[in-house]
Enzyme design. Structure first.
Site, PDB file in Angstrom:
ATOM      1  N   CYS A 285       0.819  -1.216   0.000  1.00  0.00           N
ATOM      2  CA  CYS A 285       0.000   0.000   0.000  1.00  0.00           C
ATOM      3  C   CYS A 285       0.854   1.268   0.000  1.00  0.00           C
ATOM      4  CB  CYS A 285      -0.969  -0.004   1.180  1.00  0.00           C
ATOM      5  SG  CYS A 285      -0.174  -0.128   2.799  1.00  0.00           S
ATOM      6  N   HIS A 419      -1.733   0.291   7.425  1.00  0.00           N
ATOM      7  CA  HIS A 419      -2.281   0.632   6.111  1.00  0.00           C
ATOM      8  C   HIS A 419      -2.047   2.111   5.827  1.00  0.00           C
ATOM      9  CE1 HIS A 419      -4.476  -0.203   2.536  1.00  0.00           C
ATOM     10  NE2 HIS A 419      -5.542   0.497   2.847  1.00  0.00           N
ATOM     11  N   ASP A 440      -7.953   4.316  -1.920  1.00  0.00           N
ATOM     12  CA  ASP A 440      -7.375   3.200  -1.176  1.00  0.00           C
ATOM     13  C   ASP A 440      -6.750   2.195  -2.144  1.00  0.00           C
ATOM     14  OD1 ASP A 440      -6.806   1.059   0.488  1.00  0.00           O
ATOM     15  OD2 ASP A 440      -8.642   1.271   1.655  1.00  0.00           O
TER      16      ASP A 440
END
Length: 506
Positions: A285, A419, A440
């Site tokens: 991520c 995250h 995201d």
């Protein structure tokens, strides 16, 4: 009219589509109990056993998924309510097959009354504790968006042997590991992907190997795809397969026509969305959010003229860029934490590494650390206020300003434990509430592209809106880009990074 994404069959009703997927696709993964042949239908398996094993099968037919020896007498009710067998050995990660020491559930919970059970032969042969979860969020998408979460794309946890079919559940599961790590119960090397599992290229190869084993990819096509992947990685440029363009323009069109309960909406400069792929699922991520940030910087004149490379790098190239920045003397403590090695690892990166990348590129980065909740119920209202000041620097609120404001500012990098996401805008409602607009990496490219369609944008935008009640982690960090560094300023930042500190609020 609904179209099956697997075979192209057109079906009128949603319930018929779910039944079609269950009966014609999810059940068709039988295996031969005598030689291991898999990926064939029930009828093909019967023919294979009678022709290839005429002496071994002794006139017996393989059992159908509901336990009977023939399908002719199956009732319509039994076809929809039976327990289907799901051979997960072909889809399991070879790494996981070798190291299995914990117990796990062997049922894939699709919906109440429906499950996929691993065969008894598989349990005896491999004893692999694979756990498959079904995302209740995706179940609602079945009801309203006709989007079925099919367990073909399995997502392995980067810290244990569990496997998930939904990135949102994987994220929640990984965060439990992080909580254990805070208590001192987790190995740091495994925690941060530093245990030598091969990095992006090897994870992509494992994904293609599973596809070959399950029959979804031919061996010849595997070698072709692998050669293409190696060529792309050698170039250092992202192939754009997970990129979605035009999001900011789509949001602009939406706010001009809809959402009249917003007093003001601020949007960042144009930004592409990069979703996680098979090569970085579970750990990439931070890299994907850097790609989003860089895609926006390339479109802003102030920063594009200062950036030598005009393309978005692939993840292994980003890892090398961080290593090169460490060699310049940036963040020696962080370099020591990662043993000066990111390439060929599945190491997670955070706000500090994004700051290091920006500084090495000659850009002025800033880390803001919201180290504790500042509102009721563990919320962070000061974070939202800071984002508003970023997009709207005027200290005096002007009610005559336009409702939709397109800024030339780059997006913000938002990090929390486990995250990270990218802030591309902010809403201010009539009641004064603020709402972040977040891209995201865990959101698939297909889901993100629903923002580009006017018919699906109203539903898709709900998934990128985040109110204060949705951000309840103990700590958040923002990384903002605030100009270009001179050569002298860059040298000063390299020296000061020996004791790198973030700006703490409050």
């Amino acid at each position: 009219m609904l179209t099956c994404e697997i075979c192209g069959m057109e079906i009128l009703l949603e319930e018929d589509m779910k039944t079609h997927l269950l009966l014609f696709h999810l059940e068709n993964d039988h295996h031969c109990p005598l030689c291991g042949l898999s990926g064939v239908s029930y009828d093909e398996l019967c023919f294979h056993i009678t022709s290839a094993h005429p002496e071994d099968h002794q006139g017996q037919s393989p059992k159908s998924p509901n336990g009977s020896n023939a399908r002719k007498n199956e009732s319509k009710e039994s076809k929809t309510n039976r327990s289907l067998r799901f051979d997960s050995s072909a889809l399991a990660d070879k790494r996981d097959l070798g190291s299995s020491g914990q117990s796990g559930t062997e049922n894939l919970h699709l919906s109440p009354g429906e499950s996929y059970e691993c065969t008894k032969d598989l349990r005896k042969q491999k004893e692999v504790p694979l756990t498959f979860e079904f995302c209740f969020k995706c179940y609602f998408q079945i009801e309203f968006n006709s989007s079925l979460c099919i367990p073909e794309k399995l997502l392995p946890c980067p810290m244990c042997t569990l496997v998930y079919s939904c990135p949102y559940l994987l994220q929640e599961h990984v965060e439990l590991h992080l909580l254990e790590q805070e208590s001192g119960n987790c190995n740091s090397s495994s925690q941060y992907g530093l245990d030598g599992r091969g990095g992006y290229r090897r994870q992509m190869e494992r994904s293609m190997e599973r596809a070959v084993a399950s029959g979804h990819l031919a061996p010849a096509e595997f070698h072709l795809k692998r050669a293409e992947m190696m060529e792309r990685l050698a170039s250092g440029i992202d192939d754009g397969s997970s990129r979605t363009q035009g999001i900011i323009q789509a949001l602009k069109d939406y706010y001009q026509a809809e959402c009249r309960d917003c007093v003001h909406v601020w949007l960042s400069a144009d930004t592409d969305h990069y979703s996680s792929s098979a090569g970085d699922t579970g750990w990439g991520c931070g890299y994907r959010n850097f790609q989003m940030l860089l895609s926006s910087l390339h479109r802003i004149e102030t920063y594009s003229s200062a950036l030598q490379e005009k393309t978005v790098p692939c993840i292994p190239r980003v890892q090398r860029m961080i290593q090169e920045a460490w060699k310049e003397g940036l963040d020696p403590q962080g370099a020591s934490h990662f043993n000066h090695q990111l390439e060929r690892t599945e190491a997670w990166i955070g706000a500090t590494e994004i700051y290091v990348l920006l500084t090495s590129l000659g850009l002025r980065g800033r880390i803001i650390d919201f180290h504790q909740p500042t509102g009721s119920r563990n919320t962070h209202p000061q974070l939202f206020d800071w984002v508003k000041k970023y997009f709207c620097p005027s200290s005096v609120s002007n009610r005559l300003s336009p409702r939709l404001i397109l800024t030339s500012l780059p997006p913000l990098y938002l990090q929390h434990q486990g995250h990270s996401r990218t802030v591309v805008g902010l809403e201010q409602r009539k009641n004064g509430n603020l709402c972040l607009l977040l891209l995201d990496p865990a959101s698939s490219a297909s889901d993100t592209r629903k923002l580009l369609n006017r018919d699906t944008c109203c539903t898709a935008i709900q998934f990128i809106r985040k109110f204060p009640r949705s951000l309840k982690h103990k700590q958040y960090q923002l990384v903002a880009v605030e100009g270009v560094l001179s050569s002298e300023e860059k040298e000063m930042r390299i020296l000061s990074s020996r004791n790198l500190c973030a700006e703490r609020i409050p």
